[in-house]
Scaffold this motif. Structure first.
Motif: not given
Length: 480
Positions: A19, A22-25, A390, A436
């Motif tokens: 997370l 991928l999401k929070a970079k 990831q 990704n």
């Protein structure tokens, strides 16, 4: 703490890592450090021991791989800026002939991929693919697809690339044996990928009009002097070492006469031969032999690479007009791009140390043992799953090594078997390069492909090649 609790913490830690990336970079190094600290505290590592655990994990990992990665980057940088990479590729095209140019570029990608990072190699060779496609009026993908896949294969499988080096160090594999078995395995996978790419490129795929114009001069017309476009990769990378701007060596970097093909080839294979000779010597010469001692020193990976850096500096630099200050500048310019790669590898070592110190590693080993799956298959599937989740091949390899090290130590495998396990992890990290992965975006944008076409070509090819790589390691398993 029960195994169930420890496993829950481990699963939550890996999920949180994905997370963050991928999401929070969040940068992979920072994400790995944060998760390592969180997992350690949640699993009951005493606060007083936390700092020491982190330092031990970072130190034991970087003490082995930092020098290797830095020296490998220097070799690649000198070959790049001396014009050696371009000269090497053009020589292969001449030797193979116009009908086998795709194979020539595939071989160039394989050989140059050993000292040069994937992204940099793509930057160097893609303009050559552009020029060949323009001259032949054939689809760019015919040349670019197997060439790019060859470089990614080497990046996933072989030292001195960071993931392969980190895995060998973490699980106790011999880098010499990884090279001894990995080079033929990688060569077969690359050749197989070339054959598969020929089938994939039989049909025509849509191409970005802007890239088409750059490659072929103007839409629907031949000729012109188009140059490849600049492209900056996006998404999670293997540590941020890519700067995807297509450039050629400047006049200040190289003289009018580029390095010869034999010279570049000799400099690429020198450290490999030294490492392999040391491995052969350790397995065939008597203990205490002077020759064995000499070969062991010369074939130590950092010594072999240091020797090659000196040879590259002399033959590609000093003998061709570079002064000492320029040679030092070129070597120094190789270090900033790989600094984050080194730190990511070190953070992966911290994560692995935390798994061991907290007891999570033993809990995972118990669960994996009960599955009844062979360790080779577990290594491949774990790396494959993390790669798909990831994107970064390096992060997938380092994390897989951290998760499986306790199981591998418990299995009491030979050095040869551990080396095959390292290659199986590389096969998993090669497969499923998709949206990704920064390498996916870099290749597809430079080749002018849309997302769907990239998935049908690049992703399919890397996945098939990864599975083939695992099949080869499985076939070699009974022999070691």
């Amino acid at each position: 703490m029960s195994h169930t609790t420890l496993l829950t913490i481990a699963v939550a830690g890996v999920a949180a890592l994905l997370l963050l990336i991928l999401k929070a970079k969040v940068q992979p190094f920072v994400a790995l450090m944060v998760i390592s600290i969180g997992v350690a505290l949640a699993a009951g590592v005493p606060a007083a021991d936390l700092v020491k655990t982190i330092e031990d994990g970072m130190g034991s990992t970087l003490g082995h791989i930092a020098t290797i990665i830095a020296l490998g980057a220097m070799i690649g940088r000198i070959i790049e800026l001396s014009g050696g990479a371009h000269a090497f590729a053009h020589s292969l095209i001449e030797k193979f002939g116009s009908r086998r140019t795709p194979l020539a570029l595939t071989v160039a990608g394989f050989v140059l991929g050993i000292p040069v990072f994937f992204e940099v190699g793509l930057i160097i060779l893609m303009p050559i693919a552009y020029g060949v496609a323009r001259a032949s009026r054939k689809p760019l993908l015919v040349y670019a697809l197997p060439m790019g896949a060859a470089m990614l294969t080497v990046h996933a499988f072989l030292p001195p690339h960071p993931g392969a080096v980190a895995v060998a160090q973490a699980i106790g594999a011999s880098q010499g044996l990884v090279l001894l078995m990995g080079i033929p395995v990688t060569a077969v996978v690359v050749l197989f990928g070339y054959l598969v790419s020929r089938r994939l490129t039989r049909r025509a795929y849509p191409m970005d009009p802007a890239v088409y114009a750059e490659v072929y001069g103007e839409p629907e017309t031949a000729g012109g002097t188009a140059q490849a476009p600049a492209q900056t990769g996006t998404g999670p990378s293997d540590g941020g070492h890519a700067t995807a701007v297509l450039t050629k060596p400047t006049p200040s970097d190289t003289d009018a006469r580029p390095p010869s093909f034999p010279m570049v080839l000799a400099l690429i294979v020198t450290p490999i031969l030294l490492i392999l000779l040391a491995t052969v010597g350790q397995n065939t010469l008597a203990d205490g032999s002077t020759l064995r001692a000499v070969l062991t020193v010369l074939g130590a990976p950092m010594v072999a690479l240091l020797i090659d850096v000196a040879l590259c500096g002399w033959f590609l630099g000093a003998r061709r007009g570079w002064n000492r200050a320029h040679i030092a500048e070129v070597m120094g310019s190789a270090l900033p791009p790989v600094a984050m790669v080194i730190l990511v590898a070190g953070a992966g070592g911290v994560f692995g140390k935390v798994l061991v110190a907290s007891g999570i590693g033993d809990a995972i080993a118990d669960v994996l043992e009960r599955t009844g799956l062979p360790v080779l298959l577990l290594a491949f599937l774990t790396s494959l799953a993390l790669r798909a989740a990831q994107g970064s091949a390096t992060v997938a390899l380092i994390t897989t090594a951290g998760i499986l090290t306790p199981l591998l130590h418990r299995a009491d495998l030979s050095t040869g078997q551990l080396s095959l396990v390292a290659l199986a992890m590389g096969a998993g990290a090669l497969a499923l390069s998709h949206i990704n992965d920064a390498g996916y975006w870099m290749f597809t944008k430079l080749a002018g492909l849309d997302v769907a076409t990239g998935l049908r070509t690049w992703t399919v090819l890397t996945t098939v090649m990864g599975c083939a790589g695992f099949a080869l390691t499985a076939a070699l398993w009974p022999l070691v």
